[in-house]
Write an enzyme that holds these catalytic residues in place. Structure first.
Site, mmCIF file in Angstrom:
data_model
loop_
_atom_site.group_PDB
_atom_site.id
_atom_site.type_symbol
_atom_site.label_atom_id
_atom_site.label_comp_id
_atom_site.label_asym_id
_atom_site.label_seq_id
_atom_site.Cartn_x
_atom_site.Cartn_y
_atom_site.Cartn_z
ATOM 1 N N TYR A 189 6.849 111.974 67.683
ATOM 2 C CA TYR A 189 7.007 110.806 66.812
ATOM 3 C C TYR A 189 5.795 110.764 65.901
ATOM 4 O O TYR A 189 4.659 110.773 66.376
ATOM 5 C CB TYR A 189 7.023 109.572 67.706
ATOM 6 C CG TYR A 189 7.773 108.353 67.235
ATOM 7 C CD1 TYR A 189 9.159 108.288 67.341
ATOM 8 C CD2 TYR A 189 7.092 107.244 66.761
ATOM 9 C CE1 TYR A 189 9.852 107.136 66.979
ATOM 10 C CE2 TYR A 189 7.777 106.090 66.389
ATOM 11 C CZ TYR A 189 9.163 106.047 66.505
ATOM 12 O OH TYR A 189 9.849 104.906 66.151
ATOM 13 N N ALA A 236 2.656 109.806 63.453
ATOM 14 C CA ALA A 236 1.656 108.732 63.538
ATOM 15 C C ALA A 236 2.117 107.529 62.738
ATOM 16 O O ALA A 236 2.595 107.641 61.615
ATOM 17 C CB ALA A 236 0.319 109.227 63.006
ATOM 18 N N GLU A 251 7.875 121.409 73.340
ATOM 19 C CA GLU A 251 7.698 120.241 72.481
ATOM 20 C C GLU A 251 7.841 120.659 71.014
ATOM 21 O O GLU A 251 7.240 121.637 70.570
ATOM 22 C CB GLU A 251 6.319 119.627 72.709
ATOM 23 C CG GLU A 251 6.024 118.427 71.807
ATOM 24 C CD GLU A 251 4.689 117.792 72.113
ATOM 25 O OE1 GLU A 251 4.561 117.265 73.238
ATOM 26 O OE2 GLU A 251 3.788 117.849 71.255
ATOM 27 N N ARG A 286 1.568 104.861 73.209
ATOM 28 C CA ARG A 286 1.161 103.818 72.271
ATOM 29 C C ARG A 286 1.050 104.374 70.859
ATOM 30 O O ARG A 286 1.421 103.720 69.890
ATOM 31 C CB ARG A 286 -0.155 103.187 72.707
ATOM 32 C CG ARG A 286 -0.480 101.942 71.883
ATOM 33 C CD ARG A 286 -1.617 101.139 72.446
ATOM 34 N NE ARG A 286 -2.924 101.753 72.164
ATOM 35 C CZ ARG A 286 -4.071 101.086 72.227
ATOM 36 N NH1 ARG A 286 -4.088 99.827 72.590
ATOM 37 N NH2 ARG A 286 -5.218 101.690 71.983
ATOM 38 N N GLY A 287 0.546 105.586 70.723
ATOM 39 C CA GLY A 287 0.491 106.235 69.429
ATOM 40 C C GLY A 287 -0.828 106.047 68.705
ATOM 41 O O GLY A 287 -1.627 105.167 69.035
#
Length: 309
Positions: free
Chosen positions: A61, A63, A29, A119-120
């Protein structure tokens, strides 16, 4: 709705299929860079890890969608300039459905068919109140459905070995996870954790609830005491007390902390592999030495000297 994916898209391997193979996958990652120096570090790390031939890599991605365009750009570049199979993260925070469809269309246009739908966290404070965009989606399962409607994507979701920080309890967290899977997720990758039993309990309770979606453990070695201090934010749970005591005994020895962290991560990965996990996903923090050392210990190869993280 269909976005009309390019005809070459099905030729790109689906990560959901790779993870269901008998042999475990190994993957990395990366985070999108925010500065020129960070960009140089990222691409140096990618080039250093590429020879290990991971099954896939993922690009996170920021925040609140703060690195949306950079995430897409990096994913496109990995797809076109390296031998690696990339997966883009996609979050719902601060995005309308129209904006999400635009991002999905960009990924599709670049031939990216693998996406991790999360969802973040809210921008600024990951533990703050999560506020839905007025024209957005509410849950990760809604984002999964949006991707499924858009085309031939292989969709992953997040899993939490302890439970999601916003879940009331383990039972509701398990139900929420299974809802994401039934919405169309092919696989899941966990938030980082530091003891194998935390993952195994997650796998057991999901399986007992009748869900067979493969769950890949996400791991990261502790390389400095600061990582432990941030563990609640990074993993959603306090650092394990027994492990904390071992690190605290050598807290003033930076090299010793790093060595112990790599040894413990390697031991945990071996136990997980012995338990039949579908893969190991290394959270690199855009640095290669520690990841290479754990990888080499698992492979039984001599580790190359590494002075950095």
């Amino acid at each position: 709705m269909s976005l009309g994916l390019p005809s070459r898209l099905p030729a790109s391997p689906a990560i959901g299929d790779l993870i269901r193979r008998p042999a475990p996958t190994f993957s990395f990652e990366f985070m999108p860079p925010k500065t020129r120096e960070a960009e140089q570090l990222l691409w140096r790390t990618i080039r250093e890890l590429e020879p290990l031939r991971p099954d896939f890599v993922s690009i996170t991605y920021g925040a609140g969608g703060t690195t949306r365009d950079t995430t897409v750009d990096v994913t496109e570049r990995v797809a076109t300039e390296t031998t690696l199979l990339p997966m883009a993260h996609l979050t719902a925070v601060n995005h309308s459905i129209a904006e999400l469809r635009n991002v999905i269309g960009r990924l599709a246009g670049a031939g990216i068919r693998n996406v991790l739908a999360v969802r973040g966290d809210p921008p600024g404070d990951p533990t703050g109140e999560w506020v839905r965009h007025p024209q957005g989606v509410l849950y990760a399962e809604d984002l999964v459905r949006l991707l499924r409607e858009a085309g031939d994507f292989s969709v992953g979701v997040a899993a939490f070995p302890y439970k999601h920080p916003r879940s009331a309890d383990i039972e509701s967290d398990t139900r929420n996870f299974i809802s994401k899977c039934r919405a169309g997720a092919d696989f899941a990758i966990t938030q980082m954790f530091f003891e194998a039993d935390d993952y195994l309990r997650l796998r057991d309770r999901v399986g007992a609830a009748g869900c067979d979606t493969p769950i890949v453990p996400g791991v990261m070695p502790v390389l400095r005491m600061a990582t432990i201090a941030r563990s609640a934010q990074l993993s959603g749970a306090p650092f394990p007390p027994a492990l904390l005591a071992r690190f605290e005994r050598i807290a003033d020895d930076e090299a010793g902390v790093r060595k112990l962290g790599i040894e413990l991560c390697s031991e945990m990965c071996r136990k997980l592999l012995d338990e039949g996990v579908p893969g190991i996903h290394f959270i690199t923090m855009n640095r290669s030495p520690a990841t290479r050392e754990v990888w080499q210990q698992l492979a039984g190869a001599p580790a190359a000297p590494a002075a950095a993280a």
